[in-house]
Design a protein around this motif. Structure first.
Motif, PDB file in Angstrom:
ATOM      1  N   ARG A 247       0.830  -1.213   0.000  1.00 33.95           N
ATOM      2  CA  ARG A 247       0.000   0.000   0.000  1.00 33.95           C
ATOM      3  C   ARG A 247       0.865   1.264   0.000  1.00 33.95           C
ATOM      4  NH1 ARG A 247      -3.560   2.846  -1.100  1.00 33.95           N
ATOM      5  NH2 ARG A 247      -4.630   4.281   0.289  1.00 33.95           N
ATOM      6  N   THR A 248       1.997   1.179   0.723  1.00 33.57           N
ATOM      7  CA  THR A 248       2.890   2.347   0.795  1.00 33.57           C
ATOM      8  C   THR A 248       3.351   2.748  -0.608  1.00 33.57           C
ATOM      9  OG1 THR A 248       3.696   1.484   2.875  1.00 33.57           O
ATOM     10  CG2 THR A 248       5.017   3.210   1.863  1.00 33.57           C
ATOM     11  N   LEU A 249       3.827   1.746  -1.331  1.00 33.58           N
ATOM     12  CA  LEU A 249       4.321   2.024  -2.678  1.00 33.58           C
ATOM     13  C   LEU A 249       3.197   2.598  -3.547  1.00 33.58           C
ATOM     14  CD1 LEU A 249       6.491   1.863  -4.869  1.00 33.58           C
ATOM     15  CD2 LEU A 249       5.775  -0.468  -5.316  1.00 33.58           C
ATOM     16  N   GLU A 250       2.055   1.997  -3.434  1.00 32.52           N
ATOM     17  CA  GLU A 250       0.922   2.432  -4.237  1.00 32.52           C
ATOM     18  C   GLU A 250       0.588   3.907  -3.974  1.00 32.52           C
ATOM     19  OE1 GLU A 250      -2.790  -0.094  -5.559  1.00 32.52           O
ATOM     20  OE2 GLU A 250      -0.680  -0.551  -5.607  1.00 32.52           O
ATOM     21  N   LEU A 251       0.561   4.220  -2.671  1.00 31.33           N
ATOM     22  CA  LEU A 251       0.235   5.592  -2.269  1.00 31.33           C
ATOM     23  C   LEU A 251       1.261   6.582  -2.809  1.00 31.33           C
ATOM     24  CD1 LEU A 251      -0.818   5.742   1.488  1.00 31.33           C
ATOM     25  CD2 LEU A 251      -1.560   7.302  -0.329  1.00 31.33           C
ATOM     26  N   LEU A 252       2.535   6.231  -2.570  1.00 34.03           N
ATOM     27  CA  LEU A 252       3.603   7.147  -2.994  1.00 34.03           C
ATOM     28  C   LEU A 252       3.607   7.296  -4.513  1.00 34.03           C
ATOM     29  CD1 LEU A 252       6.495   6.108  -0.615  1.00 34.03           C
ATOM     30  CD2 LEU A 252       5.367   8.320  -0.720  1.00 34.03           C
ATOM     31  N   ARG A 253       3.398   6.187  -5.181  1.00 35.73           N
ATOM     32  CA  ARG A 253       3.405   6.228  -6.633  1.00 35.73           C
ATOM     33  C   ARG A 253       2.327   7.190  -7.131  1.00 35.73           C
ATOM     34  NH1 ARG A 253       3.136   0.377  -8.965  1.00 35.73           N
ATOM     35  NH2 ARG A 253       5.380   0.135  -9.002  1.00 35.73           N
ATOM     36  N   GLU A 254       1.168   7.075  -6.553  1.00 32.75           N
ATOM     37  CA  GLU A 254       0.074   7.952  -6.971  1.00 32.75           C
ATOM     38  C   GLU A 254       0.364   9.409  -6.638  1.00 32.75           C
ATOM     39  OE1 GLU A 254      -3.807   6.741  -5.636  1.00 32.75           O
ATOM     40  OE2 GLU A 254      -3.538   4.801  -6.621  1.00 32.75           O
ATOM     41  N   LEU A 255       0.941   9.581  -5.454  1.00 30.32           N
ATOM     42  CA  LEU A 255       1.252  10.947  -5.011  1.00 30.32           C
ATOM     43  C   LEU A 255       2.266  11.601  -5.959  1.00 30.32           C
ATOM     44  CD1 LEU A 255       0.786  12.902  -2.578  1.00 30.32           C
ATOM     45  CD2 LEU A 255       2.980  12.097  -1.713  1.00 30.32           C
ATOM     46  N   PHE A 256       3.360  10.891  -6.233  1.00 34.84           N
ATOM     47  CA  PHE A 256       4.387  11.476  -7.094  1.00 34.84           C
ATOM     48  C   PHE A 256       3.902  11.616  -8.529  1.00 34.84           C
ATOM     49  CE2 PHE A 256       7.284  10.622  -3.583  1.00 34.84           C
ATOM     50  CZ  PHE A 256       8.054  11.772  -3.621  1.00 34.84           C
ATOM     51  N   GLN A 257       3.097  10.655  -8.958  1.00 34.32           N
ATOM     52  CA  GLN A 257       2.553  10.753 -10.318  1.00 34.32           C
ATOM     53  C   GLN A 257       1.684  12.008 -10.428  1.00 34.32           C
ATOM     54  OE1 GLN A 257       2.978   8.444 -13.100  1.00 34.32           O
ATOM     55  NE2 GLN A 257       2.173  10.271 -14.098  1.00 34.32           N
ATOM     56  N   ALA A 258       0.888  12.249  -9.379  1.00 34.25           N
ATOM     57  CA  ALA A 258       0.019  13.434  -9.391  1.00 34.25           C
ATOM     58  C   ALA A 258       0.873  14.696  -9.420  1.00 34.25           C
ATOM     59  CB  ALA A 258      -0.879  13.423  -8.156  1.00 34.25           C
ATOM     60  N   GLY A 259       1.931  14.708  -8.596  1.00 36.19           N
ATOM     61  CA  GLY A 259       2.826  15.865  -8.565  1.00 36.19           C
ATOM     62  C   GLY A 259       3.486  16.074  -9.930  1.00 36.19           C
ATOM     63  N   PHE A 260       3.907  14.960 -10.527  1.00 35.39           N
ATOM     64  CA  PHE A 260       4.580  15.031 -11.823  1.00 35.39           C
ATOM     65  C   PHE A 260       3.631  15.571 -12.896  1.00 35.39           C
ATOM     66  CE2 PHE A 260       5.932  12.667 -15.746  1.00 35.39           C
ATOM     67  CZ  PHE A 260       6.975  13.525 -16.044  1.00 35.39           C
ATOM     68  N   ASP A 261       2.378  15.116 -12.861  1.00 38.62           N
ATOM     69  CA  ASP A 261       1.413  15.603 -13.856  1.00 38.62           C
ATOM     70  C   ASP A 261       1.256  17.121 -13.755  1.00 38.62           C
ATOM     71  OD1 ASP A 261       1.070  13.047 -14.681  1.00 38.62           O
ATOM     72  OD2 ASP A 261      -0.822  12.697 -13.620  1.00 38.62           O
ATOM     73  N   VAL A 262       1.182  17.601 -12.519  1.00 42.67           N
ATOM     74  CA  VAL A 262       1.034  19.050 -12.334  1.00 42.67           C
ATOM     75  C   VAL A 262       2.281  19.777 -12.830  1.00 42.67           C
ATOM     76  CG1 VAL A 262       0.746  20.897 -10.646  1.00 42.67           C
ATOM     77  CG2 VAL A 262      -0.520  18.766 -10.378  1.00 42.67           C
ATOM     78  N   MET A 263       3.462  19.237 -12.468  1.00 45.31           N
ATOM     79  CA  MET A 263       4.706  19.907 -12.878  1.00 45.31           C
ATOM     80  C   MET A 263       4.845  19.934 -14.402  1.00 45.31           C
ATOM     81  SD  MET A 263       5.855  21.102 -10.206  1.00 45.31           S
ATOM     82  CE  MET A 263       7.063  22.012 -11.136  1.00 45.31           C
ATOM     83  N   MET A 264       4.415  18.855 -15.045  1.00 49.01           N
ATOM     84  CA  MET A 264       4.526  18.806 -16.506  1.00 49.01           C
ATOM     85  C   MET A 264       3.615  19.864 -17.138  1.00 49.01           C
ATOM     86  SD  MET A 264       6.301  17.532 -18.704  1.00 49.01           S
ATOM     87  CE  MET A 264       7.802  16.660 -18.841  1.00 49.01           C
ATOM     88  N   ARG A 265       2.421  19.988 -16.580  1.00 55.31           N
ATOM     89  CA  ARG A 265       1.505  21.000 -17.110  1.00 55.31           C
ATOM     90  C   ARG A 265       2.089  22.408 -16.933  1.00 55.31           C
ATOM     91  NH1 ARG A 265      -3.898  19.626 -18.340  1.00 55.31           N
ATOM     92  NH2 ARG A 265      -4.499  21.805 -18.425  1.00 55.31           N
TER      93      ARG A 265
END
Ligand code: ASP
Length: 496
Positions: A247-265
Motif C-alpha cells: 500500500r505504501t508504494l501504491e500511495l507514494l506512486r500515486e502521489l508522485f505521479q500526481a505531482g509530476f502531472d502538475v509539474m509537466m503541465r
C-alpha cells in the motif's frame, strides 16, 4: 491563420532578436556624455561596445583624485582603475557604475539591459520548476521501474555514453587545435593581467562532486539546487519505496505521479513563453557585445566553433543513428526548442525543464529514461565544455612562445578537461571558471583566462547547446537498449 509550431516561433525569436541586436550594436552603441553632477563636478564618459571610459572632473576640468575608470576587455589599458568587464566595475565600484548607469549608457546598452531583465524573468520561471520537476519525474520513474537490475543497467549505459561522447568531443578539440594552430595565427593579443584567478584544483573539485552525491541534508540540496544530491536521495527514496512495496508504494506512486502531472503541465505553460524569453536573451547578447576583440581572436573562435559544430552535426548524430536507431534530423527537430533555449540562455540547468519536455513529449522517449539521463546529464555530461576547454588551453599555450606543451602534457590537458567538464555547473560561464583547473594541471599561469574572457559569452552559448544536445542524444541511445513494460500495462496488471 495556422499557429506556428513552437520551434519555429523560438527560431523566429532568435533571428529577429539577433537582427535588431546587431543593428543596435552597429548604429547605437557609442555615446559620449558630459553630465553635470553638481558641486562643480562633471561626469565625462564614453560608452562603446569595445571600451568604456569614465572620469569625473572638477570645475577646472581636471580629473578629481584619480577618478578615472576604464573598462577594456582587451586589457591593454594601463590606468590604475582598469577593468575587463562592466560587471567587475559594478562589483568593485558600485557608486561609479551607478553614475554610468544613470547618465552615460548608450541606447544599445540601455535596451540590452532591459532585454536582460525580461529574459532573466523567463530564466527564473524555468529555474523555479526545475527542482520539483526533477524530483517528481525521477521518483515516478524509479517507482515505475520496480527492478534494481534495470536501474543498474540504465546507470551503466548512461555513464558509458557520457564518457564515450565526452572523450570523442575532446579528441575533436585536440585534433582541430593542432591542425589549425589558432594561437600562432593572426595578430597577437597582448597578455592580459587579469585578477589572479583562483580555484580549488581538480582533486578537490571532483571530491566535492562525489561528496555532493551524498547530501548531509536532502532539503539543503533542494534549497541549493544541488542536482547530484537531489538525484541520489530521490533514487534511494524510490528504490526503498519499491522495497517496502504494498500500500505504501501504491500511495507514494500515486502521489508522485500526481505531482509530476502538475509539474509537466506547469512546464508546458512556461514553455509557451520561450519565444519571448529567448528573444529577450538574444537581444541582450547581440546588442552589447564588443567586436574588435572578436576580430583578433577570430582563429580561436573559429576553432572552437568548428569543433563544436563537428561534434554536434557529425559525431552525436552518428550515435543517434547507429546506437539510438533514430533519424537524427527528425530527432534534432524534436529537440530544437530546448537547443535554442540553451543557446540563448547559456545554461544547461535552466534549460532542463524544456529538455525534459522535448525528450518525453516531442520525441516520445519514456519518462523513466528522460528523468534519469537528463538531470544527471545537465550536471555531469558536458561535451561542449570539455571541447572548449582543450581548445582554449592549447590556444593560450600556442600564443606564448615560452610555453611548449609536449604530447604527454596535451594528454594531461585532455584528461583534465574531460574531468573538469564533469565538475562544471550548468550555469553561464562555469566552463571558464573551470578552465583555471586545466591551466593549473600543466602549470600554466591562470591569469591567462583574461585573454578570452571578452569573447566567452558567444562560445558559452554554443557549447551549452552542444552540452544539452549531447544529453538528449544520450536519451535516444539509452532508450534503444532499455525496453520497459508500459506503465499503463503495469497499472492495469495491478488493478486486475
Ligand atoms: N554554460 C554551460 C552550461 O550550462 C557551462 C559552461 O560554462 O561551459 O552547460
Amino acid at each position: 491563420m495556422p499557429r506556428l509550431a513552437l520551434h519555429w516561433q523560438i527560431l523566429l525569436g532568435v533571428v529577429i532578436a539577433a537582427a535588431i541586436g546587431v543593428t543596435l550594436n552597429i548604429t547605437a552603441s557609442t555615446r559620449e556624455t558630459r553630465a553635470d553632477l553638481g558641486a562643480g563636478r562633471t561626469l565625462i564618459a564614453l560608452d562603446s561596445v569595445d571600451r568604456v571610459e569614465i572620469k569625473i572632473v572638477d570645475a577646472r576640468g581636471e580629473v578629481i583624485d584619480d577618478q578615472q575608470y576604464v573598462v577594456d576587455p582587451a586589457g591593454q589599458t594601463q590606468v590604475p582603475r582598469a577593468f575587463l568587464t562592466l560587471d567587475q566595475l559594478r562589483a568593485k565600484e558600485p557608486a561609479i557604475y551607478r553614475l554610468f548607469y544613470d547618465h552615460a549608457r548608450s541606447t544599445a546598452r540601455t535596451i540590452g539591459d532591459v532585454a536582460w531583465a525580461v529574459g532573466d524573468l523567463f530564466l527564473r520561471l524555468l529555474k523555479m520548476i526545475a527542482v520539483p520537476l526533477v524530483i517528481t519525474s525521477l521518483a515516478t520513474g524509479v517507482m515505475g521501474m520496480a527492478d534494481a537490475g534495470r536501474l543498474r543497467s540504465l546507470f551503466g549505459r548512461t555513464m558509458l555514453y557520457y564518457v564515450a561522447s565526452g572523450a570523442l568531443a575532446i579528441c575533436t578539440g585536440v585534433i582541430l587545435v593542432n591542425l589549425i594552430r589558432p594561437g600562432e595565427l593572426g595578430e597577437q593579443v597582448q597578455q592580459v593581467a587579469a585578477e589572479s584567478a583562483t580555484s580549488e584544483g581538480l582533486g578537490p573539485t571532483l571530491l566535492r562532486q562525489l561528496r555532493s552525491m551524498i547530501p548531509e541534508n536532502p532539503f539543503q540540496a533542494v534549497a541549493q539546487t544541488d542536482f547530484l544530491g537531489i538525484i541520489t536521495f530521490t533514487l534511494a527514496f524510490g528504490i526503498f519505496a519499491v522495497l517496502v512495496g504494498g500500500r505504501t508504494l501504491e500511495l507514494l506512486r500515486e502521489l508522485f505521479q500526481a505531482g509530476f502531472d502538475v509539474m509537466m503541465r506547469m512546464t508546458m505553460a512556461i514553455i509557451k513563453l520561450a519565444p519571448f524569453g529567448v528573444f529577450a536573451l538574444m537581444l541582450y547578447a547581440t546588442a552589447t557585445q564588443g567586436h574588435s576583440l572578436f576580430q583578433r581572436l577570430a582563429w580561436y573562435l573559429l576553432t572552437v566553433a568548428l569543433g563544436l559544430a563537428f561534434h554536434a552535426v557529425v559525431t552525436l548524430p552518428l550515435f543517434v543513428y547507429f546506437f539510438g536507431r533514430r533519424n537524427p534530423l527528425k530527432f534534432a527537430k524534436q529537440c530544437s526548442p530546448a537547443l535554442l533555449t540553451a543557446f540563448s540562455s547559456a545554461s544547461s540547468s535552466a534549460t532542463l525543464p524544456l529538455t525534459m519536455d522535448c525528450v518525453e513529449n516531442r520525441a516520445g522517449i519514456d519518462n523513466r529514461i528522460g528523468s534519469f539521463v537528463l538531470p544527471l546529464g545537465a550536471t555531469l555530461n558536458m561535451d561542449g565544455t570539455g571541447l572548449f576547454e582543450v581548445v582554449a588551453v592549447l590556444f593560450i599555450a600556442q600564443m606564448d612562445p615560452n610555453i611548449n606543451l609536449t604530447v604527454a602534457q596535451q594528454f594531461i590537458v585532455a584528461v583534465t578537461a574531460l574531468l573538469a567538464g564533469i565538475g562544471t555547473a550548468g550555469i553561464p560561464s562555469a566552463g571558464l571558471v573551470m578552465m583555471v583547473i586545466v591551466l593549473q594541471a600543466v602549470g600554466m599561469p591562470t591569469d591567462r583566462v583574461g585573454l578570452i574572457l571578452a569573447v566567452d559569452r558567444i562560445l558559452d552559448m554554443c557549447r551549452t547547446s552542444v552540452n544539452v544536445w549531447s544529453d538528449m542524444c544520450g536519451c535516444a541511445v539509452v532508450a534503444r537498449y532499455e525496453t520497459f513494460v508500459s506503465r499503463d500495462a503495469q497499472s492495469s496488471e495491478r488493478s486486475a
